[in-house]
Design an enzyme around this catalytic site. Structure first.
Site, PDB file in Angstrom:
ATOM      1  N   HIS A   1       0.816  -1.220   0.000  1.00 40.70           N
ATOM      2  CA  HIS A   1       0.000   0.000   0.000  1.00 40.70           C
ATOM      3  C   HIS A   1       0.849   1.270   0.000  1.00 40.70           C
ATOM      4  O   HIS A   1       0.372   2.335  -0.375  1.00 40.70           O
ATOM      5  CB  HIS A   1      -1.024  -0.005   1.143  1.00 40.70           C
TER       6      HIS A   1
ATOM      7  N   HIS B   1       7.698  -2.249   2.183  1.00 41.66           N
ATOM      8  CA  HIS B   1       7.565  -0.791   2.086  1.00 41.66           C
ATOM      9  C   HIS B   1       8.918  -0.083   1.935  1.00 41.66           C
ATOM     10  O   HIS B   1       9.112   0.739   1.050  1.00 41.66           O
ATOM     11  CB  HIS B   1       6.867  -0.221   3.326  1.00 41.66           C
TER      12      HIS B   1
ATOM     13  N   LYS C   1       8.035   0.504  15.830  1.00 43.29           N
ATOM     14  CA  LYS C   1       6.741   0.787  16.456  1.00 43.29           C
ATOM     15  C   LYS C   1       6.981   1.400  17.825  1.00 43.29           C
ATOM     16  O   LYS C   1       8.059   1.252  18.409  1.00 43.29           O
ATOM     17  CB  LYS C   1       5.944  -0.507  16.596  1.00 43.29           C
TER      18      LYS C   1
HETATM   19  C1  BG6 Z   1       1.376  -2.308   7.296  1.00 42.22           C
HETATM   20  C2  BG6 Z   1       1.983  -3.028   8.450  1.00 42.22           C
HETATM   21  O1  BG6 Z   1       1.784  -2.885   6.080  1.00 42.22           O
HETATM   22  O2  BG6 Z   1       1.778  -0.945   7.313  1.00 42.22           O
HETATM   23  C3  BG6 Z   1       1.634  -2.361   9.766  1.00 42.22           C
HETATM   24  O3  BG6 Z   1       1.548  -4.378   8.459  1.00 42.22           O
HETATM   25  C4  BG6 Z   1       1.968  -0.895   9.713  1.00 42.22           C
HETATM   26  O4  BG6 Z   1       2.300  -2.998  10.848  1.00 42.22           O
HETATM   27  C5  BG6 Z   1       1.379  -0.246   8.479  1.00 42.22           C
HETATM   28  O5  BG6 Z   1       1.460  -0.278  10.897  1.00 42.22           O
HETATM   29  C6  BG6 Z   1       1.835   1.200   8.322  1.00 42.22           C
HETATM   30  O6  BG6 Z   1       1.137   1.781   7.285  1.00 42.22           O
HETATM   31  P1  BG6 Z   1       0.816   3.345   7.281  1.00 42.22           P
HETATM   32  O7  BG6 Z   1       0.170   3.581   5.943  1.00 42.22           O
HETATM   33  O8  BG6 Z   1      -0.079   3.582   8.439  1.00 42.22           O
HETATM   34  O9  BG6 Z   1       2.138   4.028   7.432  1.00 42.22           O
END
Ligand code: BG6
Length: 482
Positions: free
Chosen positions: A173, A235, A335
């Protein structure tokens, strides 16, 4: 475009409720979904259609901005929705799905597998056995894809016997975020940077995704996954690819993915010694956030009392190619950190000699800061003379804030990516060989960690382990605004 039906496995799960259905609702509201588009949630729960609609409605009220939810749009959106009770591992259950899809005629089918990756192969096999897959079908696979190189290869191979590569959408994403796509515009729409975008112009690059949240009730998942598989393998490496890639011939899917692959393949392998010197993994302990006490990782539900799972990773990596040899890329994520920020800091090389009587090395000038979230912005820090009699220079930023530069609202990442799937655009989805290359690089690091002790502790609400600060510098928590 042929009418389509989107079947969401994990249709009652967290991702569907928090992200996928709100994104589909927003797409519907903006008129981006074709009239004939249908959505079928699939899950093990014994819901009937009405109970499912009630659950979705609750989720939309919670996760869609309050001004965007209204009964008129919901009435039409809900008429697109259906639910099928199905256990992914029970063959006969797929008959129920087949019946529902048959009633809808023969639209093109999109199967979104918002499930653990262990289910990808059985679901695809069952869909195929039930005669539900055709050349117009697509399958969307949620990350993390596999647990290591072997399992990722197994998924690629088996899913690949049922769907061809251009029917497979491996979703990350982060690539759907507007600011991430802006990296393409920044790099390939401005000749200005290209001359400097290499080892001669850039001293180092820091890519940070710091989160304040903990494991958010996903302890069982996180315990098996850890920050490396959850965030770095996908990511952070994808962000690295966009920053470091050679200019693609076009934005066609394979043109971009070929360049991503070259970056991933040029990652300098980290052997045992480099893992000790160039990586830090951490685990949060109890601390304070927003003035309230928060539990440590080991006290979260579903976490093993002696867990070694990392909730923080910092890595100093290099790319073995002409453009980047010798330039450190610092990747950092964790985190329960003090701030929530996703940011890229590109530090340009200092002037060779300062004529102003200040050290040539002022780490706060000469840098480009790309804030991905929150408050998306792009800031170029330049050394500037401060007003007054003295010739005093200090860093000041040229500031582009996306919220003020553009009045139109930006699409959420899932809204964007779901539309790309519907429209058949693969550019922002990982190809199988990219996934393979990412795991090839990641696996030895995780294996080397297994031979080490516990991760470094850091207090919730802090900037992470001290060792990370020493490794990658200040940039890993948030850029310091001048
Ligand atoms: C997800 C992870 O892919 O991305 C999560 O599984 C994480 O652990 C999240 O919190 C973070 O996404 P964003 O868009 O909130 O930065």
């Amino acid at each position: 475009m042929k009418a389509q039906v989107l079947v969401i496995f994990g249709g009652t799960g967290d991702l569907a409720m928090r992200k996928l259905l709100p994104a589909l609702y927003q797409n519907h509201r903006e008129g981006a979904l074709a009239d004939g588009m249908r959505i079928v949630g699939v899950g093990r729960e014994g819901f009937d259609r009405n109970a499912y609609l009630a659950k979705v409605c609750d989720a939309l009220r919670q996760f869609v901005p309050v001004d965007d939810f209204d009964d008129a749009h919901w009435a039409i959106f809900s008429s697109r929705l259906d639910f099928v009770q199905l256990d992914a591992l029970i063959s006969s259950d797929y008959e129920r799905l087949a019946d529902t899809l048959r009633v809808q005629g023969r639209p093109a089918r999109i199967f979104y597998l918002a499930t653990p990756s262990e289910l990808f192969i059985p679901i695809c096999a069952e869909l195929n056995r039930a005669g539900l897959v055709s050349v117009t079908s697509k399958v969307v696979l949620e990350k993390p894809l596999g647990h290591d190189l072997i399992s990722a290869r197994h998924i690629n191979r088996e899913v690949g016997t049922i769907f061809s590569e251009n029917q497979i959408y491996r979703i990350d994403h982060y690539l759907g975020k507007e600011t991430v796509q802006n990296l393409f515009a920044l790099r390939f729409g401005n000749g200005l940077f290209e001359r400097l975008w290499n080892r001669d112009g850039i001293r180092d690059v820091q890519i940070t995704i710091a989160e304040q949240v903990g494991v958010e009730g996903r302890g069982a998942f996180y315990e098996r996954t850890g920050a490396m598989r959850d965030m770095v393998q996908n990511h952070l490496l994808q962000l690295l690819c966009i920053l470091a890639m050679e200019p693609p011939l076009s934005l066609e899917a394979d043109a971009v993915r070929d360049e991503n692959l070259k970056v991933l393949r040029s990652l300098k392998p980290l052997g045992r010694d480099e893992v000790v010197r160039q990586t830090v993994r951490g685990q949060y302990t109890a601390g304070q956030m927003h003035g309230a006490p928060v539990a440590g990782y080991l006290d979260e539900p579903d976490i093993h009392t002696d867990s070694r799972t990392e909730t923080f990773v910092a890595l100093k990596v290099e790319l073995n190619n002409w453009r980047w040899a010798g330039v450190p890329f610092c990747l950092c994520t964790g985190k329960r950190l003090q701030s929530r920020v996703a940011e890229i800091v590109v530090n340009f090389r200092d002037v060779p000699h300062s004529v102003f009587g200040v050290p040539a090395t002022d780490t706060r000038g000469n840098r480009l800061v790309i804030r991905l979230q929150p408050d998306e912005s792009l800031k170029l820090y330049l050394m500037t003379k401060a007003p007054g009699d003295e010739m005093t220079v200090r860093p000041v930023s040229l500031n582009l804030e996306f919220a003020t530069a553009f009045s139109t609202s930006r699409r959420d990442a899932y809204e964007r990516l779901l539309l790309d799937v519907i429209r058949g655009r693969l550019t922002l989805f990982m190809r199988g060989d990219e996934l393979d290359a990412a795991w090839q690089w990641i696996d030895p690091v995780i294996q080397a960690w297994h031979e080490q002790d516990h991760p470094e502790p850091y207090a919730a609400g802090s900037a992470g382990p001290d060792a990370a600060l020493a490794l990658v510098g200040q940039g890993h928590v948030a850029s310091c605004d001048a």
